[in-house]
Design a protein around this motif. Structure first.
Motif, PDB file in Angstrom:
ATOM      1  N   ALA A 194      45.697  75.840  38.321  1.00 54.00           N
ATOM      2  CA  ALA A 194      46.700  75.686  37.664  1.00 54.00           C
ATOM      3  C   ALA A 194      46.979  74.479  36.838  1.00 54.00           C
ATOM      4  O   ALA A 194      48.175  75.363  36.174  1.00 54.00           O
ATOM      5  N   HIS A 195      46.568  73.573  36.405  1.00 59.00           N
ATOM      6  CA  HIS A 195      46.185  72.899  35.602  1.00 59.00           C
ATOM      7  C   HIS A 195      45.898  73.093  34.554  1.00 59.00           C
ATOM      8  O   HIS A 195      46.780  73.383  33.736  1.00 59.00           O
ATOM      9  N   GLU A 196      44.517  74.568  33.874  1.00 58.26           N
ATOM     10  CA  GLU A 196      44.861  75.406  32.878  1.00 58.26           C
ATOM     11  C   GLU A 196      45.975  75.413  32.727  1.00 58.26           C
ATOM     12  O   GLU A 196      46.253  75.877  31.431  1.00 58.26           O
ATOM     13  N   LEU A 197      47.002  76.400  33.527  1.00 59.80           N
ATOM     14  CA  LEU A 197      47.491  77.682  32.920  1.00 59.80           C
ATOM     15  C   LEU A 197      48.611  76.869  32.841  1.00 59.80           C
ATOM     16  O   LEU A 197      49.389  77.727  32.169  1.00 59.80           O
TER      17      LEU A 197
ATOM     18  N   VAL B   9      52.442  62.185  20.666  1.00 57.48           N
ATOM     19  CA  VAL B   9      52.118  63.211  21.805  1.00 57.48           C
ATOM     20  C   VAL B   9      50.999  63.034  21.748  1.00 57.48           C
ATOM     21  O   VAL B   9      49.369  63.253  21.258  1.00 57.48           O
ATOM     22  N   VAL B  10      50.742  62.234  22.923  1.00 53.52           N
ATOM     23  CA  VAL B  10      49.331  62.172  23.102  1.00 53.52           C
ATOM     24  C   VAL B  10      48.725  63.657  25.111  1.00 53.52           C
ATOM     25  O   VAL B  10      49.797  63.254  25.618  1.00 53.52           O
ATOM     26  N   ASP B  11      48.080  64.078  23.817  1.00 55.47           N
ATOM     27  CA  ASP B  11      47.768  65.148  24.753  1.00 55.47           C
ATOM     28  C   ASP B  11      46.427  65.948  24.809  1.00 55.47           C
ATOM     29  O   ASP B  11      46.538  65.881  23.394  1.00 55.47           O
ATOM     30  N   ASP B  12      45.522  66.162  25.381  1.00 53.89           N
ATOM     31  CA  ASP B  12      44.087  66.696  24.838  1.00 53.89           C
ATOM     32  C   ASP B  12      44.525  68.689  24.912  1.00 53.89           C
ATOM     33  O   ASP B  12      43.830  68.603  24.396  1.00 53.89           O
ATOM     34  N   ASP B  13      45.665  69.197  25.291  1.00 53.89           N
ATOM     35  CA  ASP B  13      45.903  70.483  24.950  1.00 53.89           C
ATOM     36  C   ASP B  13      46.433  70.589  23.424  1.00 53.89           C
ATOM     37  O   ASP B  13      47.193  70.188  23.269  1.00 53.89           O
ATOM     38  N   PRO B  14      45.265  71.126  22.587  1.00 54.45           N
ATOM     39  CA  PRO B  14      45.730  71.404  21.421  1.00 54.45           C
ATOM     40  C   PRO B  14      47.316  72.324  21.171  1.00 54.45           C
ATOM     41  O   PRO B  14      48.146  72.282  20.519  1.00 54.45           O
ATOM     42  N   ALA B  15      47.364  73.484  22.006  1.00 58.31           N
ATOM     43  CA  ALA B  15      48.580  74.074  21.886  1.00 58.31           C
ATOM     44  C   ALA B  15      49.828  73.289  22.627  1.00 58.31           C
ATOM     45  O   ALA B  15      50.748  73.665  21.726  1.00 58.31           O
ATOM     46  N   VAL B  33      50.015  62.405  16.735  1.00 59.45           N
ATOM     47  CA  VAL B  33      49.443  63.459  17.751  1.00 59.45           C
ATOM     48  C   VAL B  33      48.029  62.985  17.989  1.00 59.45           C
ATOM     49  O   VAL B  33      47.967  62.555  16.944  1.00 59.45           O
ATOM     50  N   TYR B  34      47.763  62.510  19.031  1.00 55.67           N
ATOM     51  CA  TYR B  34      46.700  61.859  19.499  1.00 55.67           C
ATOM     52  C   TYR B  34      46.344  62.637  20.148  1.00 55.67           C
ATOM     53  O   TYR B  34      46.814  63.151  21.340  1.00 55.67           O
ATOM     54  N   ARG B  35      44.791  63.395  20.424  1.00 53.61           N
ATOM     55  CA  ARG B  35      44.317  64.441  21.164  1.00 53.61           C
ATOM     56  C   ARG B  35      44.075  63.525  22.781  1.00 53.61           C
ATOM     57  O   ARG B  35      43.613  63.647  23.426  1.00 53.61           O
ATOM     58  N   ASP B  55      50.377  62.694  28.350  1.00 55.00           N
ATOM     59  CA  ASP B  55      49.868  63.276  29.619  1.00 55.00           C
ATOM     60  C   ASP B  55      49.089  62.701  30.420  1.00 55.00           C
ATOM     61  O   ASP B  55      48.449  62.136  30.929  1.00 55.00           O
ATOM     62  N   VAL B  56      49.381  63.461  31.912  1.00 57.61           N
ATOM     63  CA  VAL B  56      48.653  62.511  33.424  1.00 57.61           C
ATOM     64  C   VAL B  56      46.884  62.545  32.888  1.00 57.61           C
ATOM     65  O   VAL B  56      46.293  61.651  32.888  1.00 57.61           O
ATOM     66  N   LYS B  57      46.880  63.672  33.030  1.00 53.88           N
ATOM     67  CA  LYS B  57      45.529  64.426  32.882  1.00 53.88           C
ATOM     68  C   LYS B  57      44.668  64.907  31.414  1.00 53.88           C
ATOM     69  O   LYS B  57      44.957  65.586  31.149  1.00 53.88           O
ATOM     70  N   MET B  58      44.505  63.548  31.665  1.00 54.39           N
ATOM     71  CA  MET B  58      43.384  63.624  30.042  1.00 54.39           C
ATOM     72  C   MET B  58      41.611  63.587  30.601  1.00 54.39           C
ATOM     73  O   MET B  58      41.017  62.478  31.117  1.00 54.39           O
ATOM     74  N   PRO B  59      40.705  63.926  29.839  1.00 57.58           N
ATOM     75  CA  PRO B  59      39.280  63.596  29.625  1.00 57.58           C
ATOM     76  C   PRO B  59      39.663  62.540  29.654  1.00 57.58           C
ATOM     77  O   PRO B  59      40.158  61.870  28.518  1.00 57.58           O
ATOM     78  N   GLY B  60      38.861  61.733  30.392  1.00 61.46           N
ATOM     79  CA  GLY B  60      38.326  60.138  29.619  1.00 61.46           C
ATOM     80  C   GLY B  60      39.750  59.070  30.527  1.00 61.46           C
ATOM     81  O   GLY B  60      40.361  59.316  31.390  1.00 61.46           O
ATOM     82  N   MET B  61      40.341  58.362  29.736  1.00 61.99           N
ATOM     83  CA  MET B  61      41.236  57.901  30.126  1.00 61.99           C
ATOM     84  C   MET B  61      42.455  58.678  30.954  1.00 61.99           C
ATOM     85  O   MET B  61      43.164  59.598  29.676  1.00 61.99           O
TER      86      MET B  61
END
Lengths: 414, 208
Positions: A194-197, B9-15, B33-35, B55-61
């Motif tokens: 869900a998260h990935e999509l 923009v702080v999001d680990d997803d580049p798209a 933009v920050y990854r 973004d709430v869910k990111m690797p790391g913090m």
């Protein structure tokens, strides 16, 4: 010459009165001795009779043809026939058809070789009770040779139903836990999916919206391009909705929390894994703290964590010599947490694996999909606890589960 | 004002980050933009007006951790929290920690632009307020202690005559001081004066 002439002289010299008195005394003594012996024999036989009559197992004695010559009262409890009505019946006729040849062959083998066959004192058979139902029993034979040179056999029939029932219960519990594990795996997968999509769907939505905004300025309101772009957005949102429905479905499996004893959960799981630990020749040491405070948790989910941790420890020792396979399980309480340590003497964590081992799809096992420890972590986190991994000395890994102590109404740890 | 504001923009997803930045640029904003949360912490300029799309869910913090850290550090950049799934407790936590809003992915451009506009507006008014406060404070600093005493009495609603009696001075002297206070603070009426003192309570200034 008559045949009589050939007979030896059978006449006895007339005894003297002294001899007669002497012989009389001897005979009297023999009678006294025999009476005592008979009395002793009766005592012994009574004793054995009581043992047979009061035994909880059914005991049947048969002759060399398998014909029943004695049945104890417990035979009725097991088979439903009165002991008297069993006398004269064939033991083999009481055995379920598919097993009948087993005791028959064993008896024949004994009679021909004089040696007890391997299965003499432990055959798992089905017997047919008076109502026609098949009852699983464990049969062990014994034998004694009579004065007439013929053998008599005793058969002890132990009802296996209580043991089978316990085994069945343990199997069911294990399979329920495995099922819960599978459900949780699907949940983890779906949640990750869900998260990935949602990420690419976000990008699709925004780009399509942007294209739509710009296209509106450049083209007629009736241009089919606008419809097409609009459709991209609505379909992307439909996909997002399907994902959120899936998540809803998984959320229904949320834990039901209540105060439980972590030690009890540990013991329940160890009970289930007992035979597997033995098969894998793993030495288990359990040191659970006395008077452990309770935790607020879903019993099944906590058992799942323990099961996964112990199974993980067992799997980690595949390549370790049996003599060095050890698992140590320990519990203790801190001021606000209850801790469980599972330590193995296996291969230890891979370099930098302290965090990685809990990530889904991370595995070092050829057969693993790498979701067991991920499940442990997500369950621990749902319970506001955590799980840590570190290398143990001199070898192996230590997993530490921490769950918050039960809070009473006022919010105090108890 | 749009030209000065930067959308972080702080999001680990580049798209996703790219899509948001393209949309934001199309509206005339500048975008950074920050990854990861860490990249933002080390890379951003706190004096730059704007807002954060986090973004709430990111690797790391995680986004929530970054939000708490910024709040504790006194950073007031408005935050628009984004999440792949509308986890209610998470949204409640984000909002109670001061997030402007919570966008559930995937979201429409309209929602995004509305929220950005709102966040920028909040940021601007926070900055205006802070500017007014700083301005008022620097003016207040120009007052002499004697002038401050008079200011305090004026704000308490005393007339020149009452102040003169209270301080044992002539009405003339109080009138002089009063006009010096008005001039230094750049106010032309009592109402303006009271408004200004609200931004900088005199005791803050007095307790130098």
């Amino acid at each position: 010459m008559s045949v009589l002439d050939c007979l030896p002289d059978m006449s006895v010299p007339t005894p003297t009165p002294e001899d007669l008195l002497k012989q009389n005394r001897q005979l009297r003594r023999q009678v006294v001795d025999l009476t005592a012996a008979v009395g002793r024999l009766k005592e012994t036989s009574d004793l054995y009779r009581i043992v047979a009559d009061t035994a909880a197992d059914a005991i049947l004695c048969v002759d060399e043809q398998g014909e029943i010559i004695y049945a104890n009262p417990s035979s009725k409890t097991l088979l439903g026939y009165s002991p008297a009505s069993l006398i004269g019946k064939s033991l083999f006729d009481l055995i379920g058809e598919e097993h009948r040849h087993i005791p028959r062959r064993a008896v024949q083998s004994f009679l021909s070789t004089g040696e007890e066959p391997d299965n003499w004192s432990g055959m798992e058979l089905n017997v047919i009770s008076s109502d026609g139902s098949l009852i699983p029993v464990d049969v062990s034979f014994g034998e004694v040779r009579g004065e007439d040179g013929h053998y008599r056999f005793s058969g002890y029939l132990r009802d296996l139903r209580p043991r089978k029932k316990l085994e069945e219960q343990a199997r069911e519990r294990l399979s329920a836990l495995a099922h819960a594990n599978r459900l949780k795996s699907v949940g983890e997968l779906a949640s990750g999916l869900a998260h990935e999509l949602n990420q690419p769907l976000s990008a699709i939505c925004l780009y399509a919206d942007l294209a739509l905004t710009q296209a509106r300025e450049l083209t007629e309101e009736t241009d089919p391009l606008l419809d097409g772009l609009e459709t991209i957005v609505t379909q992307a949102q439909r996909a997002a909705q399907i994902i959120s429905l899936l998540r809803e479905l998984i959320r229904k499996n949320e834990p039901r929390r209540q105060p439980i004893d972590l030690n009890a959960a540990v013991q329940a799981v160890l009970h289930l894994l007992k035979s597997e630990l033995e098969t894998r020749r793993i030495q288990l040491t359990v040191r659970l703290a006395d008077e452990q405070p309770q935790i607020d948790a879903d019993r099944t989910q906590v058992e799942q964590i323990v099961l996964n941790l112990v199974q993980n420890a067992m799997d980690a020792m595949e390549d370790v010599l049996p003599a060095q396979r050890r698992i140590e399980i320990m519990s203790q309480a801190t001021t606000d947490m209850v801790e469980l340590h599972v330590v193995d003497s296996g291969c230890g964590l891979p370099e930098g694996g302290e965090q990685q081992v809990f990530e889904n799809f991370f595995t070092t096992k050829a057969q693993g999909i790498g979701i067991g420890l991920g499940i442990c972590r997500s369950i621990a986190e749902v319970h506001r606890g955590r799980i840590l991994a570190e290398n143990a000395t001199p070898q192996g890994a230590r997993f530490i589960l921490q769950l918050p102590r039960h809070q009473d109404e006022s919010g105090e740890s108890v | 004002m749009n030209q000065h504001s930067v959308i972080n923009v702080v999001d680990d997803d580049p798209a996703v980050a790219q899509a948001i930045s393209v949309v934001s640029r199309s509206l005339g904003y500048r975008v950074a933009v920050y990854r990861s949360a860490e990249d933002f912490l080390y890379g951003h300029d706190p004096n730059q007006p704007g807002c954060i799309l986090l973004d709430v869910k990111m690797p790391g913090m995680s986004g929530l951790e970054l939000q708490r850290m910024l709040r504790d550090a006194g950073v007031t950049l408005p935050i628009i929290m984004m999440s792949g799934h509308g986890d209610i407790p998470m949204a409640v936590e984000a909002m109670s920690s001061g997030a402007v809003t919570f966008l559930e992915k995937p979201f429409r451009m309209k929602m995004l632009t509305e929220q950005i506009a709102r966040a920028i507006e909040i940021d601007n008014s926070l900055r205006d307020e802070r500017e007014r406060t700083q301005d008022a404070r620097s003016r207040m600093d120009q007052l002499t202690d004697k002038e401050r005493v008079v200011l305090e009495e004026i704000v308490h609603g005393l007339t020149n005559k009452q102040i003169a009696e209270k301080l044992g001075l002539s009405i003339r002297a109080i009138e002089d001081r009063r006009s010096r206070v008005m001039r230094k603070l750049g106010t032309s009426s009592i109402i303006e004066l009271i408004e200004l003192v609200k931004h900088v309570p005199p005791n803050q200034s007095f307790s130098k």
